[in-house]
Motif scaffolding. Sequence first.
Motif, mmCIF file in Angstrom:
data_model
loop_
_atom_site.group_PDB
_atom_site.id
_atom_site.type_symbol
_atom_site.label_atom_id
_atom_site.label_comp_id
_atom_site.label_asym_id
_atom_site.label_seq_id
_atom_site.Cartn_x
_atom_site.Cartn_y
_atom_site.Cartn_z
ATOM 1 N N VAL A 141 52.022 52.695 31.633
ATOM 2 C CA VAL A 141 50.548 52.113 31.112
ATOM 3 C C VAL A 141 50.874 50.406 31.216
ATOM 4 O O VAL A 141 49.800 49.987 31.808
ATOM 5 C CB VAL A 141 50.017 52.639 30.185
ATOM 6 C CG1 VAL A 141 48.290 51.284 29.767
ATOM 7 C CG2 VAL A 141 49.197 54.310 30.256
ATOM 8 N N LEU A 142 51.737 49.830 30.076
ATOM 9 C CA LEU A 142 51.754 48.478 30.258
ATOM 10 C C LEU A 142 51.576 47.582 31.330
ATOM 11 O O LEU A 142 51.280 46.483 31.923
ATOM 12 C CB LEU A 142 53.279 48.624 29.309
ATOM 13 C CG LEU A 142 53.025 46.506 29.172
ATOM 14 C CD1 LEU A 142 51.884 45.878 28.284
ATOM 15 C CD2 LEU A 142 53.958 46.179 28.345
ATOM 16 N N GLY A 143 52.824 48.850 32.261
ATOM 17 C CA GLY A 143 53.050 47.884 33.846
ATOM 18 C C GLY A 143 52.277 48.101 34.525
ATOM 19 O O GLY A 143 51.873 46.721 35.478
ATOM 20 N N ALA A 144 51.037 48.866 34.790
ATOM 21 C CA ALA A 144 50.141 48.893 35.147
ATOM 22 C C ALA A 144 48.760 47.974 35.348
ATOM 23 O O ALA A 144 48.330 47.308 35.539
ATOM 24 C CB ALA A 144 49.882 50.022 35.135
ATOM 25 N N VAL A 145 48.597 48.014 33.553
ATOM 26 C CA VAL A 145 47.638 46.877 33.156
ATOM 27 C C VAL A 145 48.504 45.296 33.557
ATOM 28 O O VAL A 145 47.734 44.161 34.061
ATOM 29 C CB VAL A 145 48.027 46.129 31.600
ATOM 30 C CG1 VAL A 145 46.412 45.158 31.131
ATOM 31 C CG2 VAL A 145 47.483 47.858 31.424
ATOM 32 N N LEU A 146 49.569 45.147 33.168
ATOM 33 C CA LEU A 146 49.899 43.579 33.728
ATOM 34 C C LEU A 146 49.784 43.110 35.456
ATOM 35 O O LEU A 146 49.779 41.836 35.771
ATOM 36 C CB LEU A 146 51.440 43.502 33.202
ATOM 37 C CG LEU A 146 52.039 43.470 31.350
ATOM 38 C CD1 LEU A 146 53.654 43.164 31.037
ATOM 39 C CD2 LEU A 146 51.136 42.304 31.254
ATOM 40 N N LEU A 147 50.101 44.335 35.786
ATOM 41 C CA LEU A 147 50.111 44.210 37.216
ATOM 42 C C LEU A 147 48.541 44.157 38.171
ATOM 43 O O LEU A 147 48.661 42.859 38.019
ATOM 44 C CB LEU A 147 50.516 45.613 38.143
ATOM 45 C CG LEU A 147 50.457 45.958 39.926
ATOM 46 C CD1 LEU A 147 51.495 44.413 40.753
ATOM 47 C CD2 LEU A 147 51.112 47.230 40.355
ATOM 48 N N ALA A 148 47.535 44.653 37.234
ATOM 49 C CA ALA A 148 46.293 44.416 37.170
ATOM 50 C C ALA A 148 46.269 42.993 36.836
ATOM 51 O O ALA A 148 45.704 42.357 37.684
ATOM 52 C CB ALA A 148 44.992 44.920 37.005
ATOM 53 N N VAL A 149 46.225 41.911 35.638
ATOM 54 C CA VAL A 149 46.405 40.878 35.430
ATOM 55 C C VAL A 149 47.277 39.897 36.567
ATOM 56 O O VAL A 149 46.210 38.872 36.948
ATOM 57 C CB VAL A 149 46.340 41.058 34.017
ATOM 58 C CG1 VAL A 149 46.659 39.123 33.634
ATOM 59 C CG2 VAL A 149 46.047 41.328 33.162
ATOM 60 N N ALA A 150 48.259 40.012 36.136
ATOM 61 C CA ALA A 150 49.266 39.477 37.820
ATOM 62 C C ALA A 150 48.538 39.261 39.280
ATOM 63 O O ALA A 150 48.093 38.081 39.910
ATOM 64 C CB ALA A 150 50.527 39.920 37.662
ATOM 65 N N ALA A 171 52.070 36.565 33.422
ATOM 66 C CA ALA A 171 51.442 37.508 33.658
ATOM 67 C C ALA A 171 52.938 38.724 34.868
ATOM 68 O O ALA A 171 53.635 39.442 34.326
ATOM 69 C CB ALA A 171 50.398 38.093 34.168
ATOM 70 N N ALA A 172 53.022 37.799 35.894
ATOM 71 C CA ALA A 172 54.126 38.098 36.708
ATOM 72 C C ALA A 172 55.739 38.322 35.912
ATOM 73 O O ALA A 172 56.371 39.485 36.510
ATOM 74 C CB ALA A 172 54.614 36.889 37.603
#
Length: 554
Positions: free
Chosen positions: A182-191, A225-226
């Motif tokens: 989940v955290l990876g998905a959120v950070l990917l969306a933000v970046a 974020a990246a």
Amino acid sequence: MASMFMSSLDQSIIATAMPTIVGELDGVEHQGWLITIYILAVAVVMPLYGKAGDTWGRRYPFLIAIALFTVASAGAGFATSFYELVAWRGVQGLGGGGLMILSQAIIADIVPAKERGKYMGPMGALFGVSAVAGPLLGGWFTEAHDWRWSFWINLPIGLLAFAVAWATLKLPSHRSERRVDVLGAVLLAVATSALIMVATWESMVGSYDLDDGRLVALIAGTVLAAVAFVAVELRAEDPILPMRLFKNSVFTLSTLVGLVIGMGMFAALGFLPTFLQMATGVGVTESGFLMIPMMVGMMATAISSGVAITKTGRYKIYSIAGMGIATAALVWMTTITAEISMLQYSAMIFVLGAGLGLVMQTIVLAVQNAVDPAEIGTATSANNFFREIGAAVGTALFSSIFTSRLVDGLEEVLAGVPQGAGEVASSSLTPETVAALPEPFKTGIVEAYADALAPAFWYLVPLLATGFVLTFFIREIALSDIAGMVARGEAITGEEAQALLAEQADAGGSLAPARRDEPDGLVTRGDLAVPGDLDPGDLVTSASSDDVGAPAAR
């Protein structure tokens, strides 16, 4: 193919209809969002669909993507306000990202890499067709009917695709005990969101002014974020985008080539119709027709190279030739002038299309063939994800270069327009306005467009040249003759399948026959009742490869 066509078509279909749409819905000041929100949504969900397909199976994610896209197309067509349309375009993108990825991954599941070229070739050609057909259809709908048909055209295609997929797409689904990242998905969306907003900042907000605190904060947020995303993915139990894929040289180089193609292709395509309208005085629809030579070139080489790859098993040479031809075509396009003949222009874009047709799906095939069959969807989505990012960034950069040169040229020409010719401003020029101007001002404006466009292509030449060099280093791995589902133990095929069918029939068991339309009589777990004394693990076979990160033969 229907799903791929819908998704890629909607990246470009509203380009020619945009002035009418935003004028009718009072959204002129923020019109960039209609394209940006779609690209953003597509890019964000691509890795998520790829991972979901690898983890739980592709049947239901694919059906969900078709349904989302079709429903959103209906909503966009009935939108009564600008922001309502933007919202529906975002939902379209959430479905469109899945259509692009899963359609390619499904082919990899059921067709061995050795046979995949003849399937991937037409899909690559279709991507090129949609890039040209989008502006053409959008202009025709707007001029002859209603811009809302730019969205409603998806309804019959989407409904048919959903019905056929529901009835015939017999892909296995399964539960997974792995924890969702989940955290990876959120950070990917933000970046991803932040990066695309930075790339399109000038068109949506204004100039790139580093004194603007909002822009500085956005750039800083993108970088943070990246970096955080990479750190999380390195430690995640089951990452959305496994960093180990980048240890695979074929994946990394092919993905970089995809990034370059995205930056170069879409930037070149985006501004040619505008130049044609200003230089020749043709209408919106006619300028779309003048892009057909590129579509023909792309279709011819994508399909023919796909057939050749299937026959010979060699694919690297097509990537090299494709990038070389596309780079040479772009160099040729730097010679565009206001007096260019339509024959010469058609030859230029035909060659560009021919080069792109050779390479676009070939690099996807190379990626799919080089990774673990369990990560086909993830790898395919990553390759497409970086191409989308390249398209957004490349178009924004090219737009800035082209626009700044154009404004300088137009101001010089328009300064001498006599008052009797009417009030003319560089920001409000249309093909009709230009056609009505007296000489030499009419010719001066056309030359300003040509002088801005042709040199701007030089900024793209080093990009494509870099991609050309990278293709030489892509290591050619023998194409696997095993379909992805077979390699993962989800299906059996060939002599094994026929032997088990015969054994079950002799025992009087009930067994649905192998589907005739599936390659080599591929039989999925859902169709096959495996005898109790046969260990399903005995059926597992994986594609052999000696590349880092790819599976060893078992």
